[in-house]
Design a protein around this motif. Structure first.
Motif, PDB file in Angstrom:
ATOM      1  N   ASP A  81       0.834  -1.202   0.000  1.00 46.87           N
ATOM      2  CA  ASP A  81       0.000   0.000   0.000  1.00 46.87           C
ATOM      3  C   ASP A  81       0.872   1.255   0.000  1.00 46.87           C
ATOM      4  N   ALA A  82       2.028   1.199   0.647  1.00 51.47           N
ATOM      5  CA  ALA A  82       2.927   2.353   0.680  1.00 51.47           C
ATOM      6  C   ALA A  82       3.417   2.709  -0.720  1.00 51.47           C
ATOM      7  N   ASP A  83       3.741   1.688  -1.517  1.00 53.41           N
ATOM      8  CA  ASP A  83       4.219   1.916  -2.883  1.00 53.41           C
ATOM      9  C   ASP A  83       3.105   1.875  -3.918  1.00 53.41           C
ATOM     10  N   ARG A  84       1.897   1.561  -3.481  1.00 56.32           N
ATOM     11  CA  ARG A  84       0.749   1.383  -4.383  1.00 56.32           C
ATOM     12  C   ARG A  84       1.135   0.433  -5.522  1.00 56.32           C
ATOM     13  N   SER A  85       1.570  -0.747  -5.165  1.00 56.76           N
ATOM     14  CA  SER A  85       1.955  -1.715  -6.190  1.00 56.76           C
ATOM     15  C   SER A  85       1.589  -3.130  -5.765  1.00 56.76           C
ATOM     16  N   LEU A  86       1.367  -3.955  -6.772  1.00 53.58           N
ATOM     17  CA  LEU A  86       1.145  -5.374  -6.536  1.00 53.58           C
ATOM     18  C   LEU A  86       1.790  -6.155  -7.668  1.00 53.58           C
ATOM     19  N   SER A  87       2.192  -7.378  -7.346  1.00 55.95           N
ATOM     20  CA  SER A  87       2.787  -8.272  -8.343  1.00 55.95           C
ATOM     21  C   SER A  87       2.132  -9.629  -8.223  1.00 55.95           C
ATOM     22  N   TYR A  88       1.996 -10.284  -9.353  1.00 59.69           N
ATOM     23  CA  TYR A  88       1.414 -11.617  -9.368  1.00 59.69           C
ATOM     24  C   TYR A  88       2.125 -12.483 -10.396  1.00 59.69           C
ATOM     25  N   ASP A  89       2.080 -13.783 -10.152  1.00 61.31           N
ATOM     26  CA  ASP A  89       2.679 -14.778 -11.039  1.00 61.31           C
ATOM     27  C   ASP A  89       1.588 -15.677 -11.598  1.00 61.31           C
ATOM     28  N   PHE A  90       1.826 -16.212 -12.775  1.00 63.83           N
ATOM     29  CA  PHE A  90       0.947 -17.265 -13.295  1.00 63.83           C
ATOM     30  C   PHE A  90       1.184 -18.543 -12.495  1.00 63.83           C
ATOM     31  N   VAL A  91       0.099 -19.199 -12.142  1.00 59.28           N
ATOM     32  CA  VAL A  91       0.142 -20.544 -11.591  1.00 59.28           C
ATOM     33  C   VAL A  91      -0.211 -21.516 -12.713  1.00 59.28           C
ATOM     34  N   ARG A 110       7.526 -18.829 -15.915  1.00 60.29           N
ATOM     35  CA  ARG A 110       7.970 -17.848 -14.913  1.00 60.29           C
ATOM     36  C   ARG A 110       7.497 -16.435 -15.231  1.00 60.29           C
ATOM     37  N   GLN A 111       6.232 -16.271 -15.435  1.00 56.90           N
ATOM     38  CA  GLN A 111       5.654 -14.966 -15.767  1.00 56.90           C
ATOM     39  C   GLN A 111       5.345 -14.211 -14.484  1.00 56.90           C
ATOM     40  N   ARG A 112       5.739 -12.945 -14.421  1.00 59.98           N
ATOM     41  CA  ARG A 112       5.389 -12.064 -13.304  1.00 59.98           C
ATOM     42  C   ARG A 112       4.955 -10.722 -13.873  1.00 59.98           C
ATOM     43  N   SER A 113       3.838 -10.210 -13.360  1.00 59.73           N
ATOM     44  CA  SER A 113       3.348  -8.893 -13.756  1.00 59.73           C
ATOM     45  C   SER A 113       3.251  -8.005 -12.525  1.00 59.73           C
ATOM     46  N   THR A 114       3.451  -6.708 -12.731  1.00 63.51           N
ATOM     47  CA  THR A 114       3.379  -5.726 -11.652  1.00 63.51           C
ATOM     48  C   THR A 114       2.546  -4.538 -12.114  1.00 63.51           C
ATOM     49  N   GLU A 146       1.095   2.146 -14.289  1.00 67.71           N
ATOM     50  CA  GLU A 146       1.905   1.362 -15.205  1.00 67.71           C
ATOM     51  C   GLU A 146       1.761  -0.108 -14.864  1.00 67.71           C
ATOM     52  N   TRP A 147       1.738  -0.903 -15.920  1.00 71.84           N
ATOM     53  CA  TRP A 147       1.579  -2.346 -15.798  1.00 71.84           C
ATOM     54  C   TRP A 147       2.698  -2.958 -16.625  1.00 71.84           C
ATOM     55  N   SER A 148       3.516  -3.729 -15.983  1.00 73.95           N
ATOM     56  CA  SER A 148       4.668  -4.302 -16.662  1.00 73.95           C
ATOM     57  C   SER A 148       4.814  -5.767 -16.294  1.00 73.95           C
ATOM     58  N   GLY A 149       5.647  -6.450 -17.034  1.00 74.20           N
ATOM     59  CA  GLY A 149       5.862  -7.850 -16.738  1.00 74.20           C
ATOM     60  C   GLY A 149       7.159  -8.349 -17.315  1.00 74.20           C
ATOM     61  N   GLU A 150       7.433  -9.581 -16.984  1.00 70.42           N
ATOM     62  CA  GLU A 150       8.530 -10.290 -17.601  1.00 70.42           C
ATOM     63  C   GLU A 150       8.203 -11.766 -17.573  1.00 70.42           C
ATOM     64  N   PHE A 151       8.744 -12.475 -18.543  1.00 67.81           N
ATOM     65  CA  PHE A 151       8.435 -13.892 -18.663  1.00 67.81           C
ATOM     66  C   PHE A 151       9.534 -14.575 -19.455  1.00 67.81           C
ATOM     67  N   ASP A 152       9.544 -15.872 -19.354  1.00 69.30           N
ATOM     68  CA  ASP A 152      10.408 -16.697 -20.193  1.00 69.30           C
ATOM     69  C   ASP A 152       9.511 -17.419 -21.181  1.00 69.30           C
ATOM     70  N   ALA A 153      10.008 -17.582 -22.403  1.00 73.63           N
ATOM     71  CA  ALA A 153       9.285 -18.317 -23.441  1.00 73.63           C
ATOM     72  C   ALA A 153      10.287 -18.813 -24.471  1.00 73.63           C
ATOM     73  N   ASP A 154       9.866 -19.742 -25.270  1.00 75.03           N
ATOM     74  CA  ASP A 154      10.699 -20.178 -26.387  1.00 75.03           C
ATOM     75  C   ASP A 154      10.892 -18.979 -27.319  1.00 75.03           C
ATOM     76  N   ALA A 155      12.037 -18.921 -27.971  1.00 75.80           N
ATOM     77  CA  ALA A 155      12.369 -17.781 -28.836  1.00 75.80           C
ATOM     78  C   ALA A 155      11.279 -17.496 -29.868  1.00 75.80           C
ATOM     79  N   GLY A 156      10.652 -18.515 -30.410  1.00 74.82           N
ATOM     80  CA  GLY A 156       9.613 -18.335 -31.414  1.00 74.82           C
ATOM     81  C   GLY A 156       8.328 -17.728 -30.881  1.00 74.82           C
ATOM     82  N   ASP A 157       8.144 -17.717 -29.547  1.00 71.82           N
ATOM     83  CA  ASP A 157       6.928 -17.178 -28.930  1.00 71.82           C
ATOM     84  C   ASP A 157       7.132 -15.804 -28.299  1.00 71.82           C
TER      85      ASP A 157
END
Length: 147
Positions: A74-84, A92-96, A111-122
């Motif tokens: 709440d102090a930073d007004r941010s949340l992060s979540y991962d795909f289950v 290993r997807q995470r969004s904030t 702002e909504w950002s993320g990072e993930f791993d995927a095969d190069a073709g995806d």
């Protein structure tokens, strides 16, 4: 590692937007591609918005996503979540989501950002899907919600 990103200015205060967005169970109200959201695990402190909470989302074509809240400030007004669980070809997807005040207008910068791993073709396709169809579409939904 791809890092999709979208941002928007919302015509409401940062506190108003954060109060709405921090509710981990209401995403179906403002993300157009999500039809239903059900909290499966309440997480720390109950209420469905505590760290560890798990939500089950259904989208078009009965696509199912399960996401776990992994950080909430709440102090930073941010949340992060991962795909289950996800039909997307990512790992290993995470969004904030972060909400900050625009100091000269009193509006909210989101702002909504993320990072993930995927095969190069995806990677390129999934980066576009997250940035446009998820993050930007969700921010547009927030704009509409707050008028």
């Amino acid at each position: 590692m791809p890092k999709p990103y979208a941002s928007a200015v919302i015509n409401a205060t940062a506190d108003e937007v954060w109060s709405y967005v921090r509710d981990f169970g209401n995403i179906a109200e403002w993300l157009p591609s999500i039809e239903t959201c059900e909290i499966e695990d309440q997480g720390d402190g109950g209420g469905g918005s505590g760290v560890g909470a798990v939500r089950r989302l259904t989208g078009a074509g009965d696509a199912v996503f399960r996401e776990r809240l992994v950080a909430l400030s709440d102090a930073d007004r941010s949340l992060s979540y991962d795909f289950v669980e996800s039909p997307f070809p990512v790992r290993r997807q995470r969004s904030t989501i972060r909400v900050a005040p625009v100091t000269d207008t009193g509006q909210a910068f989101v702002e909504w950002s993320g990072e993930f791993d995927a095969d190069a073709g995806d990677e390129e396709r999934m980066t576009k899907i997250f940035a446009k169809a998820v993050y930007a579409a969700g921010l547009d939904g927030l704009r509409k919600h707050f008028g």
